[in-house]
Motif scaffolding. Structure first.
Motif, PDB file in Angstrom:
ATOM      1  N   LYS A  37       0.818  -1.209   0.000  1.00 20.89           N
ATOM      2  CA  LYS A  37       0.000   0.000   0.000  1.00 20.89           C
ATOM      3  C   LYS A  37       0.854   1.262   0.000  1.00 20.89           C
ATOM      4  O   LYS A  37       0.503   2.279   0.596  1.00 20.89           O
ATOM      5  N   LEU A  48      -8.129   8.382  -0.843  1.00 18.61           N
ATOM      6  CA  LEU A  48      -8.212   7.083  -1.510  1.00 18.61           C
ATOM      7  C   LEU A  48      -6.914   6.295  -1.346  1.00 18.61           C
ATOM      8  O   LEU A  48      -6.936   5.069  -1.292  1.00 18.61           O
ATOM      9  N   ASP A  49      -5.785   6.980  -1.281  1.00 20.49           N
ATOM     10  CA  ASP A  49      -4.520   6.276  -1.061  1.00 20.49           C
ATOM     11  C   ASP A  49      -4.507   5.569   0.294  1.00 20.49           C
ATOM     12  O   ASP A  49      -3.781   4.599   0.489  1.00 20.49           O
ATOM     13  N   GLY A  84      -8.864   3.653   0.040  1.00 23.22           N
ATOM     14  CA  GLY A  84      -9.515   3.340  -1.237  1.00 23.22           C
ATOM     15  C   GLY A  84      -9.359   1.882  -1.615  1.00 23.22           C
ATOM     16  O   GLY A  84      -8.609   1.542  -2.519  1.00 23.22           O
ATOM     17  N   ASP A  85     -10.062   1.011  -0.933  1.00 26.52           N
ATOM     18  CA  ASP A  85     -10.074  -0.407  -1.281  1.00 26.52           C
ATOM     19  C   ASP A  85     -11.338  -1.029  -0.712  1.00 26.52           C
ATOM     20  O   ASP A  85     -12.117  -0.367  -0.053  1.00 26.52           O
ATOM     21  N   ARG A 125      -9.072   2.292  -5.830  1.00 28.33           N
ATOM     22  CA  ARG A 125      -8.239   3.489  -5.902  1.00 28.33           C
ATOM     23  C   ARG A 125      -8.660   4.485  -6.972  1.00 28.33           C
ATOM     24  O   ARG A 125      -8.234   5.647  -6.933  1.00 28.33           O
TER      25      ARG A 125
END
Lengths: 134, 134
Positions: free
Chosen positions: A4, A18-19, A22-23, B24
DNA sequence: AATCACGTATTGCAAAATGCAAGTTAAATA
DNA sequence: TATTTAACTTGCATTTTGCAATACGTGATT
């Protein structure tokens, strides 16, 4: 373990979020802790979605490293660990709430659950305050 | 093409949302359309994040199949297609806004952009209304 | 001290998704 | 008809996911 570490450097706040979450699983782990009061690895593992053990431990470590969760030993059961939300983690509440509202409006499956949505509709501020205190 | 057919049947609204946009890129595509006025494949492709062509087309098709985007030919340039948000898509605005607010509070990188956050702080309702009209 | 139970975590491997570069198709313009 | 533009598609290496099995650490029991 997975990494990640694929972080975008654009400065955009959406990309920043999202970084981190975001999953498919990260916000679901937050949900278990924030909305369902789960606090340990095994409690979260029992959740109805069936997250795999390697994914769960990866996400817990990731959230801890991002300062969203804090891990400490359970004083009442010294072979267990308790994960608590930090302020940064509790601040995710409005995002979860908006996802609940959106899904409430657009999930037309027969088994869609609308109970939490009802609570939010009746008293959003109170609902959110409860979450943040817990 | 990738599938994204790994849907959870729990009825939980968070899981429902994450099954649709829990990755993402999906919300970043929405951002380009909603916040930056992009409307075509190539406009979105030029965005600063550098999304790959196969991922972009996959997400556009996915969002179209979920009823979040509508695709039609551009009447002014018949080799181009225009993607517009549906109501279901515009309803994602509050989620994006809460992500922006959360990142604004917790992104301490020197290059973090806070311009959109300022607009939201000054007049959230107005900001949101502008998004929904566009 | 040895054994057991419990909770947390790791490993190995197949399948799926991602990222990148190159190629293809269709419509408009020269 | 040749060229340019816009929207895709394909192939392939890498990364992540999902799953089952296994190992480790702590505390309780014998």
């Amino acid at each position: 373990m997975q990494e990640k570490n694929r972080k975008r450097a654009s400065g955009c706040p959406i990309a920043f979020g999202l970084d981190i979450f975001g999953d498919r699983w990260t916000l679901l782990v937050i949900r278990e802790i924030m909305l369902r009061g789960k606090r340990t690895y095994s409690e979260i593992l029992e959740a109805d979605e069936g997250i795999a053990t390697n994914i769960l431990i990866d996400r817990l470590k990731h959230l801890e490293s991002e300062g969203i969760l804090e891990k400490r030993r359970d004083p009442e059961n010294r072979r267990s660990f308790i994960y608590n939300l930090t302020k940064k983690g509790r601040d995710l509440a409005p995002i979860l709430i908006e996802i609940i509202i959106w899904s409430g409006a657009h999930d037309h499956r027969p088994n869609a659950r609308h109970d939490v949505l009802e609570k939010i509709r009746k008293d959003r501020a109170g609902f959110e305050a409860d979450l943040r205190d817990s």
